[in-house]
Scaffold this motif. Structure first.
Motif, PDB file in Angstrom:
ATOM      1  N   UNK A  27       0.866  -1.262   0.324  1.00 17.32           N
ATOM      2  CA  UNK A  27       0.365   0.523  -0.707  1.00 17.32           C
ATOM      3  C   UNK A  27       0.956   1.201   0.053  1.00 17.32           C
ATOM      4  N   UNK A  28       0.266   2.134  -0.936  1.00 19.86           N
ATOM      5  CA  UNK A  28       1.644   3.046  -0.763  1.00 19.86           C
ATOM      6  C   UNK A  28       0.373   4.729  -0.383  1.00 19.86           C
ATOM      7  N   UNK A  29       1.039   4.865   0.946  1.00 27.38           N
ATOM      8  CA  UNK A  29      -0.295   6.125   0.902  1.00 27.38           C
ATOM      9  C   UNK A  29       0.659   7.442   0.122  1.00 27.38           C
ATOM     10  N   UNK A  30      -0.320   8.247  -0.460  1.00 26.17           N
ATOM     11  CA  UNK A  30      -0.757   9.110  -1.276  1.00 26.17           C
ATOM     12  C   UNK A  30      -0.920  10.743  -0.017  1.00 26.17           C
ATOM     13  N   UNK A  31      -0.829  11.492  -0.586  1.00 30.71           N
ATOM     14  CA  UNK A  31      -1.232  13.334  -0.337  1.00 30.71           C
ATOM     15  C   UNK A  31      -0.081  13.600  -1.142  1.00 30.71           C
ATOM     16  N   UNK A  32      -1.177  14.645  -1.810  1.00 30.69           N
ATOM     17  CA  UNK A  32      -0.464  14.915  -3.811  1.00 30.69           C
ATOM     18  C   UNK A  32       0.407  13.862  -3.780  1.00 30.69           C
ATOM     19  N   UNK A  33       1.782  14.735  -3.665  1.00 33.30           N
ATOM     20  CA  UNK A  33       2.705  14.423  -5.229  1.00 33.30           C
ATOM     21  C   UNK A  33       3.465  13.105  -3.553  1.00 33.30           C
ATOM     22  N   UNK A  34       3.543  13.488  -2.133  1.00 31.48           N
ATOM     23  CA  UNK A  34       4.070  12.872  -1.813  1.00 31.48           C
ATOM     24  C   UNK A  34       3.769  11.531  -1.332  1.00 31.48           C
ATOM     25  N   UNK A  35       4.474  10.907  -1.077  1.00 31.65           N
ATOM     26  CA  UNK A  35       4.913   8.811  -0.659  1.00 31.65           C
ATOM     27  C   UNK A  35       5.026   9.180   0.618  1.00 31.65           C
ATOM     28  N   UNK A  36       4.385   8.162   0.971  1.00 31.42           N
ATOM     29  CA  UNK A  36       4.818   7.358   2.943  1.00 31.42           C
ATOM     30  C   UNK A  36       5.874   6.344   2.837  1.00 31.42           C
ATOM     31  N   UNK A  37       6.925   6.293   3.098  1.00 28.12           N
ATOM     32  CA  UNK A  37       7.386   5.012   3.201  1.00 28.12           C
ATOM     33  C   UNK A  37       8.450   4.674   3.672  1.00 28.12           C
ATOM     34  N   UNK A  38       8.170   3.233   4.122  1.00 26.27           N
ATOM     35  CA  UNK A  38       9.409   2.958   5.396  1.00 26.27           C
ATOM     36  C   UNK A  38      10.329   2.452   5.093  1.00 26.27           C
TER      37      UNK A  38
END
Length: 117
Positions: A14-25
């Motif tokens: 799952x890639x959480x997207x906020x605008x052009x940002x992608x949350x990574x771990x």
């Protein structure tokens, strides 16, 4: 040609997207791809669970956020093997995008992922 058996290992990412940002771990102490940045949440689909359900569950377990199954947008599916002529294991990976969720993403499994970016 002789028949052979193999295991099928399904996973959801799952890639959480906020605008052009992608949350990574960043993976840590897992034994696989440690030190690399990966999808915000990922894991094996459990027996009897659909890939979409696995994505929802893994996101809650790893990031502490709740997502609605309908909020998941399927990006692609990838099937892979170990590259031999008679693989003993095949994997199928579902990749999902999610643009809406409840809660603030946080590290819920610090032994496996010490950093979010």
């Amino acid at each position: 040609m002789a028949a052979h058996s193999f295991a099928l290992v399904p996973s959801s990412y799952v890639l959480l997207l906020r605008g052009r940002e992608v949350l990574l771990q960043r993976r840590h102490h897992t034994g696989y791809m440690d030190g690399f940045w990966v999808a915000g949440a990922a894991g094996h689909v459990e027996p009897g669970e659909a890939a979409r359900q696995g994505a929802v569950r893994e996101t809650a377990e790893e990031l502490g956020v709740e997502i609605e199954p309908a909020a998941l947008e399927l990006l692609t599916v990838m099937q892979r093997t170990d590259g031999t002529d008679t693989p003993r294991e095949q994997r199928v990976d579902w990749f999902w995008a999610c643009r809406s969720w409840a809660g603030e993403p946080r590290i819920c499994e610090p032994g496996k992922a010490p950093h979010l970016e």
